[in-house]
Motif scaffolding. Structure first.
Motif, PDB file in Angstrom:
ATOM      1  N   PHE A 134       0.531 -22.889  50.723  1.00  0.00           N
ATOM      2  CA  PHE A 134       1.915 -23.140  50.319  1.00  0.00           C
ATOM      3  C   PHE A 134       2.829 -23.072  51.541  1.00  0.00           C
ATOM      4  CE2 PHE A 134      -0.452 -21.297  46.862  1.00  0.00           C
ATOM      5  CZ  PHE A 134      -0.174 -22.138  45.800  1.00  0.00           C
ATOM      6  N   PRO A 135       2.735 -24.099  52.428  1.00  0.00           N
ATOM      7  CA  PRO A 135       3.516 -24.075  53.669  1.00  0.00           C
ATOM      8  C   PRO A 135       5.023 -24.011  53.398  1.00  0.00           C
ATOM      9  CG  PRO A 135       2.509 -26.236  53.320  1.00  0.00           C
ATOM     10  CD  PRO A 135       1.963 -25.326  52.265  1.00  0.00           C
ATOM     11  N   PRO A 136       5.799 -23.375  54.287  1.00  0.00           N
ATOM     12  CA  PRO A 136       5.409 -22.978  55.645  1.00  0.00           C
ATOM     13  C   PRO A 136       4.677 -21.634  55.738  1.00  0.00           C
ATOM     14  CG  PRO A 136       7.745 -22.549  55.319  1.00  0.00           C
ATOM     15  CD  PRO A 136       7.258 -23.224  54.069  1.00  0.00           C
TER      16      PRO A 136
ATOM     17  N   ASN B  26       9.978 -18.356  49.176  1.00  0.00           N
ATOM     18  CA  ASN B  26      10.243 -17.552  47.984  1.00  0.00           C
ATOM     19  C   ASN B  26      10.375 -18.514  46.819  1.00  0.00           C
ATOM     20  OD1 ASN B  26      11.184 -14.473  48.673  1.00  0.00           O
ATOM     21  ND2 ASN B  26      11.642 -15.881  50.360  1.00  0.00           N
ATOM     22  N   ARG B  27       9.322 -18.627  46.016  1.00  0.00           N
ATOM     23  CA  ARG B  27       9.383 -19.590  44.918  1.00  0.00           C
ATOM     24  C   ARG B  27       8.407 -19.227  43.799  1.00  0.00           C
ATOM     25  NH1 ARG B  27       7.075 -23.191  49.326  1.00  0.00           N
ATOM     26  NH2 ARG B  27       4.983 -23.742  48.691  1.00  0.00           N
ATOM     27  N   PHE B  28       8.615 -19.887  42.652  1.00  0.00           N
ATOM     28  CA  PHE B  28       7.713 -19.701  41.521  1.00  0.00           C
ATOM     29  C   PHE B  28       6.509 -20.605  41.737  1.00  0.00           C
ATOM     30  CE2 PHE B  28       6.007 -20.094  37.250  1.00  0.00           C
ATOM     31  CZ  PHE B  28       6.118 -18.790  36.781  1.00  0.00           C
TER      32      PHE B  28
ATOM     33  N   TRP C 152       6.803 -15.573  43.743  1.00  0.00           N
ATOM     34  CA  TRP C 152       6.103 -15.119  44.952  1.00  0.00           C
ATOM     35  C   TRP C 152       7.134 -14.966  46.060  1.00  0.00           C
ATOM     36  CZ3 TRP C 152       1.011 -17.996  46.658  1.00  0.00           C
ATOM     37  CH2 TRP C 152       0.383 -17.289  47.699  1.00  0.00           C
ATOM     38  N   GLY C 153       7.268 -13.746  46.558  1.00  0.00           N
ATOM     39  CA  GLY C 153       8.262 -13.466  47.587  1.00  0.00           C
ATOM     40  C   GLY C 153       7.695 -13.537  48.985  1.00  0.00           C
TER      41      GLY C 153
ATOM     42  N   ARG D  12       0.725 -16.387  55.100  1.00  0.00           N
ATOM     43  CA  ARG D  12      -0.601 -17.018  55.131  1.00  0.00           C
ATOM     44  C   ARG D  12      -1.717 -16.039  54.778  1.00  0.00           C
ATOM     45  NH1 ARG D  12       0.881 -15.604  60.052  1.00  0.00           N
ATOM     46  NH2 ARG D  12      -0.615 -14.683  61.493  1.00  0.00           N
ATOM     47  N   PHE D  13      -1.469 -14.730  54.932  1.00  0.00           N
ATOM     48  CA  PHE D  13      -2.525 -13.742  54.676  1.00  0.00           C
ATOM     49  C   PHE D  13      -2.470 -13.136  53.270  1.00  0.00           C
ATOM     50  CE2 PHE D  13       0.733 -12.168  57.660  1.00  0.00           C
ATOM     51  CZ  PHE D  13       1.469 -11.379  56.792  1.00  0.00           C
ATOM     52  N   ASN D  14      -1.530 -13.580  52.428  1.00  0.00           N
ATOM     53  CA  ASN D  14      -1.557 -13.207  51.009  1.00  0.00           C
ATOM     54  C   ASN D  14      -2.646 -14.032  50.334  1.00  0.00           C
ATOM     55  OD1 ASN D  14       2.082 -13.335  50.795  1.00  0.00           O
ATOM     56  ND2 ASN D  14       0.823 -11.679  51.524  1.00  0.00           N
ATOM     57  N   PHE D  15      -3.352 -13.460  49.356  1.00  0.00           N
ATOM     58  CA  PHE D  15      -4.400 -14.238  48.681  1.00  0.00           C
ATOM     59  C   PHE D  15      -4.528 -13.873  47.214  1.00  0.00           C
ATOM     60  CE2 PHE D  15      -6.622 -10.550  50.545  1.00  0.00           C
ATOM     61  CZ  PHE D  15      -7.283 -10.033  49.440  1.00  0.00           C
ATOM     62  N   ILE D  16      -5.087 -14.819  46.449  1.00  0.00           N
ATOM     63  CA  ILE D  16      -5.417 -14.620  45.043  1.00  0.00           C
ATOM     64  C   ILE D  16      -6.867 -15.027  44.858  1.00  0.00           C
ATOM     65  CG2 ILE D  16      -4.849 -15.156  42.636  1.00  0.00           C
ATOM     66  CD1 ILE D  16      -2.509 -16.334  45.268  1.00  0.00           C
ATOM     67  N   LYS D  17      -7.677 -14.101  44.359  1.00  0.00           N
ATOM     68  CA  LYS D  17      -9.083 -14.400  44.078  1.00  0.00           C
ATOM     69  C   LYS D  17      -9.271 -14.465  42.572  1.00  0.00           C
ATOM     70  CE  LYS D  17     -10.972 -12.441  48.295  1.00  0.00           C
ATOM     71  NZ  LYS D  17     -12.008 -11.597  48.900  1.00  0.00           N
ATOM     72  N   ALA D  18      -9.943 -15.508  42.118  1.00  0.00           N
ATOM     73  CA  ALA D  18     -10.238 -15.681  40.692  1.00  0.00           C
ATOM     74  C   ALA D  18     -11.714 -15.415  40.461  1.00  0.00           C
ATOM     75  CB  ALA D  18      -9.874 -17.089  40.247  1.00  0.00           C
TER      76      ALA D  18
END
Length: 200
Positions: free
Chosen positions: A121-123, A134-136, A95-96, A100-106
């Motif tokens: 996933f702060p900050p 920037n992390r997995f 995830w690059g 805060r406004f990125n989202f994943i809906k299941a």
């Protein structure tokens, strides 16, 4: 006939005992067209490379900017993942510049199960060159959720992701087809053996 019944019974036992443990994991990159069979992209989602200021930035992978193609979901866009592997148990991805406004809906079918925003996933500041943003990331879904579809989206530019690894458990119907297949193979083998004995 007895041996065929034993074969089918064995296949049923193997299938049912393996159902809980059997998990198929598939990783999708965007460097070839394989992703097109499982992803549906809205007009504001695209496969890109490099970075474009104020639009999208290549994710950092291991501290280095991704030089391959990746998925960028711009503001108002979505990328929908659905496949025939079965019930999704987890998804992991690079995830690059987490915002805060990125989202994943299941979803389970058409029913929304959960929504997770980047703010979890702060900050979540969207910093392009920071290891903190920037992390997995791996998301696990409860067995009872029956997640069958994931929607990646962003309210503002941009959600960048790559190397999506999806783990799924085959549906019971898939196991049933496997068991029937074993039964048919056993029946064909028995028929061949009987025919050969008669011919001799």
């Amino acid at each position: 006939m007895t041996s065929m019944i034993k074969l089918i019974a064995t296949a049923v036992l193997l299938g049912t005992s393996s159902m809980a443990a059997a998990v198929n994991t598939t990783t999708y990159t965007f460097d070839n067209n394989a992703y097109k069979s499982v992803f549906t992209l809205s007009p504001f989602a695209q496969v890109v490379s490099g970075s474009v200021k104020n639009k999208y930035a290549a994710p950092l992978i291991g501290g280095v900017a991704d030089t391959t193609k990746y998925l960028a979901v711009l503001g108002g866009g979505t990328a929908t993942f659905s496949q025939a592997m079965g019930r999704i148990t987890s998804v992991g991805y690079d995830w690059g510049s987490i915002d805060r406004f990125n989202f994943i809906k299941a979803y389970s079918g058409d029913s929304l199960v959960s929504t997770i925003y980047g703010s979890a996933f702060p900050p979540a500041t969207g910093a392009i060159g920071s290891a903190a943003t920037n992390r997995f990331v791996t998301l696990n879904y409860a067995a009872s959720s029956n997640v069958t579809k994931l929607v990646f989206g962003s309210d503002t530019n941009s959600f960048e992701l790559d190397n999506i690894s999806v783990a799924a458990v085959p549906e019971p119907a898939t196991w049933a087809m496997l068991v029937v297949g074993f039964g048919l193979v056993g029946a064909a083998k028995r028929r061949r053996t009987t025919t050969a004995a008669v011919a001799a």
